[in-house]
Design an enzyme around this catalytic site. Structure first.
Site, mmCIF file in Angstrom:
data_model
loop_
_atom_site.group_PDB
_atom_site.id
_atom_site.type_symbol
_atom_site.label_atom_id
_atom_site.label_comp_id
_atom_site.label_asym_id
_atom_site.label_seq_id
_atom_site.Cartn_x
_atom_site.Cartn_y
_atom_site.Cartn_z
ATOM 1 N N GLU A 17 44.900 60.648 30.603
ATOM 2 C CA GLU A 17 44.089 59.413 30.576
ATOM 3 C C GLU A 17 44.250 58.684 29.238
ATOM 4 O OE1 GLU A 17 40.462 59.407 32.681
ATOM 5 O OE2 GLU A 17 39.337 58.608 30.968
ATOM 6 N N HIS A 77 41.277 52.197 36.320
ATOM 7 C CA HIS A 77 39.830 52.298 36.518
ATOM 8 C C HIS A 77 39.271 50.883 36.701
ATOM 9 C CE1 HIS A 77 39.226 56.424 34.333
ATOM 10 N NE2 HIS A 77 40.397 56.363 34.942
ATOM 11 N N ASP A 109 28.401 52.169 33.197
ATOM 12 C CA ASP A 109 27.043 52.284 32.661
ATOM 13 C C ASP A 109 26.402 50.899 32.658
ATOM 14 O OD1 ASP A 109 27.006 55.038 32.305
ATOM 15 O OD2 ASP A 109 28.163 54.853 30.451
ATOM 16 N N GLN A 212 33.714 64.019 17.755
ATOM 17 C CA GLN A 212 34.061 63.816 19.171
ATOM 18 C C GLN A 212 33.117 64.615 20.069
ATOM 19 O OE1 GLN A 212 37.867 65.310 20.308
ATOM 20 N NE2 GLN A 212 37.814 64.292 22.297
ATOM 21 N N LYS A 272 45.973 60.441 22.695
ATOM 22 C CA LYS A 272 46.455 61.406 21.679
ATOM 23 C C LYS A 272 47.632 62.186 22.249
ATOM 24 C CE LYS A 272 41.855 62.228 19.724
ATOM 25 N NZ LYS A 272 40.706 63.133 19.923
HETATM 26 P P1 FAD Z 1 27.669 55.827 41.115
HETATM 27 O O1 FAD Z 1 28.493 56.682 41.986
HETATM 28 O O2 FAD Z 1 27.272 54.484 41.616
HETATM 29 O O3 FAD Z 1 26.362 56.644 40.706
HETATM 30 C C1 FAD Z 1 25.470 56.130 39.707
HETATM 31 C C2 FAD Z 1 24.104 56.775 39.891
HETATM 32 O O4 FAD Z 1 23.490 56.248 41.084
HETATM 33 C C3 FAD Z 1 24.149 58.291 40.101
HETATM 34 O O5 FAD Z 1 23.004 58.842 39.500
HETATM 35 C C4 FAD Z 1 24.101 58.437 41.615
HETATM 36 O O6 FAD Z 1 23.632 59.695 42.045
HETATM 37 C C5 FAD Z 1 23.150 57.300 41.970
HETATM 38 N N1 FAD Z 1 23.330 56.788 43.332
HETATM 39 C C6 FAD Z 1 24.499 56.562 43.973
HETATM 40 N N2 FAD Z 1 24.261 56.054 45.213
HETATM 41 C C7 FAD Z 1 22.910 55.952 45.329
HETATM 42 C C8 FAD Z 1 22.040 55.489 46.370
HETATM 43 N N3 FAD Z 1 22.520 55.044 47.528
HETATM 44 N N4 FAD Z 1 20.702 55.511 46.140
HETATM 45 C C9 FAD Z 1 20.193 55.961 44.957
HETATM 46 N N5 FAD Z 1 20.970 56.417 43.951
HETATM 47 C C10 FAD Z 1 22.321 56.407 44.128
HETATM 48 N N6 FAD Z 1 32.829 54.193 32.605
HETATM 49 C C11 FAD Z 1 33.436 53.033 32.228
HETATM 50 O O7 FAD Z 1 32.752 52.104 31.765
HETATM 51 N N7 FAD Z 1 34.796 52.878 32.338
HETATM 52 C C12 FAD Z 1 35.606 53.851 32.824
HETATM 53 O O8 FAD Z 1 36.833 53.670 32.898
HETATM 54 C C13 FAD Z 1 35.010 55.078 33.225
HETATM 55 N N8 FAD Z 1 35.755 56.085 33.747
HETATM 56 C C14 FAD Z 1 35.153 57.230 34.209
HETATM 57 C C15 FAD Z 1 35.930 58.230 34.785
HETATM 58 C C16 FAD Z 1 35.346 59.417 35.231
HETATM 59 C C17 FAD Z 1 36.199 60.479 35.875
HETATM 60 C C18 FAD Z 1 33.942 59.623 35.078
HETATM 61 C C19 FAD Z 1 33.302 60.907 35.523
HETATM 62 C C20 FAD Z 1 33.161 58.621 34.503
HETATM 63 C C21 FAD Z 1 33.740 57.414 34.081
HETATM 64 N N9 FAD Z 1 32.974 56.376 33.524
HETATM 65 C C22 FAD Z 1 33.583 55.207 33.110
HETATM 66 C C23 FAD Z 1 31.517 56.531 33.366
HETATM 67 C C24 FAD Z 1 30.747 56.019 34.615
HETATM 68 O O9 FAD Z 1 30.949 54.645 34.766
HETATM 69 C C25 FAD Z 1 29.259 56.328 34.400
HETATM 70 O O10 FAD Z 1 29.052 57.721 34.452
HETATM 71 C C26 FAD Z 1 28.269 55.608 35.319
HETATM 72 O O11 FAD Z 1 26.950 55.822 34.794
HETATM 73 C C27 FAD Z 1 28.254 56.069 36.769
HETATM 74 O O12 FAD Z 1 29.356 55.625 37.454
HETATM 75 P P2 FAD Z 1 29.640 56.141 38.965
HETATM 76 O O13 FAD Z 1 30.828 55.405 39.421
HETATM 77 O O14 FAD Z 1 29.655 57.617 39.010
HETATM 78 O O15 FAD Z 1 28.328 55.567 39.690
#
Ligand code: FAD
Length: 289
Positions: A17, A77, A109, A212, A272
């Protein structure tokens, strides 16, 4: 080629990544890091969107470079919380125009102070997955959280929503970082029981400095095992020693995953190439066995 087709092959796949530069001046440096990583022959390289302080506009550019110039699979992403539906549709169109076939669909977020949800934005990643499906034949990945997402008090809710997200058209999942493999095995057991059958790539973050580690904990809320904390305590004061120990710890996690039958692993290489090269060097015979 779609990443899901690569993941279905019966061999070991290790992916990397990178994140886009914070400023345009940093672009060449990121490209140099990507080029160095390409030499390590990863299964694909993913490019984050706006995460880690980077800007989102370069995601498509870097993902295209990986695909067109380095002839590797790339994963772009895409987040939706900080953009309107119209803006998100424009980015999907842009990715399509660049010939990018693989998208990691994320909510992102919620920016501090923003009124959310709002009718003009997708509320959950599941809605983004449905939207991407309308725009073409993309391979879609999504995020999952072995220790639960920070916004959910109950793990059962997390898994229920994850199942809903996958059912919207997710091809594979990548996990949040974790530092105790037992947490991952337990998570796998629970999601399989819940009927989630898509491939899951464990996300391994090599921690090479105390700073980190702190940032990772803030971002993910992950639990660091005693063994990791002892390592940090003993070597955190020496950057070179901590780097070596962090690489060894990540290598150890990967070897344990491979020994337990996991075939696809994602490394948060974070621009890195030296860290990526050291881990791949440690695995050179193991991934052939
Ligand atoms: P979702 O799947 O929408 O979930 C968000 C929250 O809502 C969770 O608590 C979930 O349980 C809840 N939820 C989902 N559906 C419902 C529903 N129907 N009713 C009630 N609650 C619900 N962030 C960035 O800004 N850029 C990136 O490139 C990036 N890459 C990432 C890559 C990976 C592999 C991971 C694990 C995270 C990454 N993130 C990135 C962080 C991510 O955007 C955050 O963790 C964010 O808070 C949640 O994103 P999600 O897509 O998992 O959200």
């Amino acid at each position: 080629m779609k990443i899901i087709d690569r993941l279905r092959e019966d061999s070991i796949h290790i992916s990397f990544e990178v994140f886009p530069p914070k400023t345009d001046e940093g672009f060449d440096k990121v490209i140099a890091a990507v080029d160095a990583m390409a030499g390590l022959n990863p299964a694909f390289i993913s490019v984050t969107y706006g995460a880690g302080g980077g800007t989102s506009k370069n995601t498509a550019k870097i993902a295209s470079h990986i695909k067109d110039d380095l002839h590797l699979l790339s994963l772009a992403h895409l987040t939706c919380a900080s953009s309107t539906k119209e803006e998100v549709r424009r980015v999907i169109g842009d990715l399509k125009a660049h010939g990018i076939e693989n998208i990691l669909a994320l909510r992102g977020d919620i920016p501090a102070g923003m009124a959310f949800p709002d009718a003009d934005r997708f509320r959950y990643a599941s809605e983004l997955v449905e939207e991407i499906r309308k725009h073409g034949d993309f391979c879609i990945g999504a995020a999952c959280y072995p220790e639960g997402h920070v916004e959910n008090e109950h793990k059962e809710d997390d898994i229920r929503y994850l199942k809903q997200k996958v059912d919207c058209g997710v091809d594979f999942l990548t996990t949040q970082m974790f530092f105790d493999n037992d947490i991952h095995y337990n998570f796998l057991y629970r999601i399989r029981e819940a009927g989630i059958t898509v491939p899951v790539l464990p996300g391994i973050m090599p921690i090479t400095s105390a700073t980190q580690m702190k940032r990772s904990q803030e971002l993910s809320g992950t639990v660091f095992p005693r063994r990791f904390l002892a390592m940090l305590d003993r070597f955190g004061g020496s950057p070179a020693a901590m780097k070596q120990a962090g690489i060894a710890y990540a290598t150890d996690q990967i070897i344990d995953l491979l020994a337990n039958g996991v075939k696809n692993i994602h490394i948060y290489t974070m621009n890195k190439p030296d860290v990526a090269a050291a881990i791949m060097g440690n695995l050179s015979e193991i991934i052939k066995a």
